[in-house]
Design a protein around this motif. Structure first.
Motif, PDB file in Angstrom:
ATOM      1  N   LYS A 145      27.871  99.120  16.989  1.00  0.00           N
ATOM      2  CA  LYS A 145      26.434  99.214  17.295  1.00  0.00           C
ATOM      3  C   LYS A 145      25.673  99.862  16.137  1.00  0.00           C
ATOM      4  O   LYS A 145      25.040 100.919  16.281  1.00  0.00           O
ATOM      5  N   GLU A 147      22.923  99.406  14.698  1.00  0.00           N
ATOM      6  CA  GLU A 147      21.488  99.678  14.815  1.00  0.00           C
ATOM      7  C   GLU A 147      21.166 100.945  15.599  1.00  0.00           C
ATOM      8  O   GLU A 147      20.012 101.362  15.643  1.00  0.00           O
ATOM      9  N   GLU A 148      22.166 101.573  16.224  1.00  0.00           N
ATOM     10  CA  GLU A 148      21.922 102.834  16.930  1.00  0.00           C
ATOM     11  C   GLU A 148      21.946 104.031  15.974  1.00  0.00           C
ATOM     12  O   GLU A 148      21.618 105.149  16.378  1.00  0.00           O
ATOM     13  N   THR A 219      20.546  98.619   8.401  1.00  0.00           N
ATOM     14  CA  THR A 219      19.414  98.930   9.268  1.00  0.00           C
ATOM     15  C   THR A 219      19.102 100.419   9.154  1.00  0.00           C
ATOM     16  O   THR A 219      19.976 101.235   8.866  1.00  0.00           O
ATOM     17  N   GLY A 222      17.629 103.933  13.414  1.00  0.00           N
ATOM     18  CA  GLY A 222      18.097 103.788  14.786  1.00  0.00           C
ATOM     19  C   GLY A 222      18.304 105.133  15.452  1.00  0.00           C
ATOM     20  O   GLY A 222      18.518 106.153  14.796  1.00  0.00           O
ATOM     21  N   THR A 229      15.998 103.677  20.097  1.00  0.00           N
ATOM     22  CA  THR A 229      15.292 102.870  19.115  1.00  0.00           C
ATOM     23  C   THR A 229      16.286 102.055  18.308  1.00  0.00           C
ATOM     24  O   THR A 229      17.287 102.589  17.826  1.00  0.00           O
ATOM     25  N   LYS A 230      16.014 100.785  18.152  1.00  0.00           N
ATOM     26  CA  LYS A 230      16.856  99.919  17.331  1.00  0.00           C
ATOM     27  C   LYS A 230      16.470 100.063  15.866  1.00  0.00           C
ATOM     28  O   LYS A 230      15.297  99.993  15.510  1.00  0.00           O
ATOM     29  N   THR A 305      10.762  97.989  17.558  1.00  0.00           N
ATOM     30  CA  THR A 305      11.035  97.610  18.940  1.00  0.00           C
ATOM     31  C   THR A 305      10.481  98.684  19.854  1.00  0.00           C
ATOM     32  O   THR A 305      10.380  99.859  19.476  1.00  0.00           O
TER      33      THR A 305
END
Length: 310
Positions: A145, A147-148, A219, A222, A229-230, A305
């Motif tokens: 994960k 993007e976390e 990314t 996050g 939040t992504k 997002t």
């Protein structure tokens, strides 16, 4: 009796429990990777100084609870015999998480443990205004994960079709979940605007009709917890370790320069503005780019997002 400095203990991985005078010790583990000998040492410490069990954290770490503060030095000495170090907590770079990656997983595009170790050696424990987390995942399946995390790394492949080797079996277009590949029986066309560099086309091809280069998809910003939040994509795929570290250096330094005490990276970005941060990392990306690498501004900044409240 001397006053206990809980802040100093926390910096060294000892987190105060609800039981007075007892601490849960977080260990320094990179990408969830431990040798069997290290596990034996951890077990001995838990039996000797704790309650005979350990806790596996959500970020691939191990904590040994019920350690008495007066045993802290003896605990660290025993762990050192087995090659284990205390971790860290508080406002600094935390444990770097990672999946098994290409060393074990058939879907892996990068050696996640190697990348996590490289980041760990460069940043782990660095004092910052708030906690900062790296996460490394080997492919688009995104087991870790990415993007976390404050800074997420996702392994990918930059692909190029080799027409002379192709037998037009149709496998590559079938496994492309982003529908970026079309095959009319004579020519394969890749829509790189749709391609997410998952690498499935080159992994599944039975005749090796794809050239590829390993890349890192990044990314930023996050966050999990109370403000989910992504992380946002603001760069093209990174094409070398040197370029990755240049971008990471710029990111961590920008955060250190602009954040206030207890600030998370996401909140710092929201307050200072992405327009302050994006040019800094794009400059680092371009300056460290290998020949032929696309310019950083060829990718639009992903829109934010909605923030989910827990």
């Amino acid at each position: 009796m001397a006053k206990i400095d809980n802040a100093a203990l926390k910096k060294g991985g000892f987190m105060a429990q609800k039981q007075k005078g007892l601490y849960s010790l977080r260990l320094h583990i990179t990408a969830g990777h431990l040798t069997s000998r290290q596990l034996i040492g951890i077990s001995k410490v838990a039996d000797t100084f704790g309650h005979g069990y350990v806790h596996l954290t959500s970020r691939q770490a191990i904590e040994i609870p019920f350690i008495k503060v007066e045993d802290a030095d003896a605990v660290k000495a025993m762990l050192a015999e087995y090659g284990v170090e205390p971790g860290c907590c508080g406002a600094r770079v935390r444990t770097v998480t990672g999946c098994q990656g290409s060393a074990v997983c058939p879907s892996g595009n990068i050696d996640s443990y190697r990348v996590a170790t490289m980041l760990d050696e460069r940043y782990f424990g660095r004092d910052l205004p708030g906690k900062f987390k790296f996460g490394v995942t080997g492919c688009q399946n995104n087991c870790l994960k990415a993007e976390e995390n404050d800074f997420g790394i996702k392994g990918g492949r930059k692909v190029q079709w080799k027409p002379d080797a192709c037998i037009h079996c149709g496998i590559c277009s079938k496994v492309c979940k982003s529908q970026a590949i079309t095959d009319d029986g004579e020519k394969i066309v890749v829509d790189y605007a749709k391609c997410v560099s998952c690498g499935k086309c080159s992994q599944k091809c039975p005749v090796d009709s794809w050239d590829y280069q390993t890349v890192y998809n990044l990314t930023f910003g996050g966050l999990f917890g109370n403000h989910i939040t992504k992380g946002r994509k603001i760069l093209p795929p990174v094409e070398s370790d040197e370029q990755l570290l240049a971008v990471a250096d710029a990111t961590v330094q920008w955060y250190d320069d602009h954040a206030i005490a207890s600030d998370r990276f996401k909140f710092c970005l929201d307050r200072e503005g992405w327009e302050s941060f994006v040019p800094v990392v794009r400059k680092a990306y371009d300056e460290a780019a290998p020949e032929g690498c696309p310019k950083a501004d060829s990718v639009e900044v992903e829109p934010p997002t909605p923030t989910a409240q827990q």
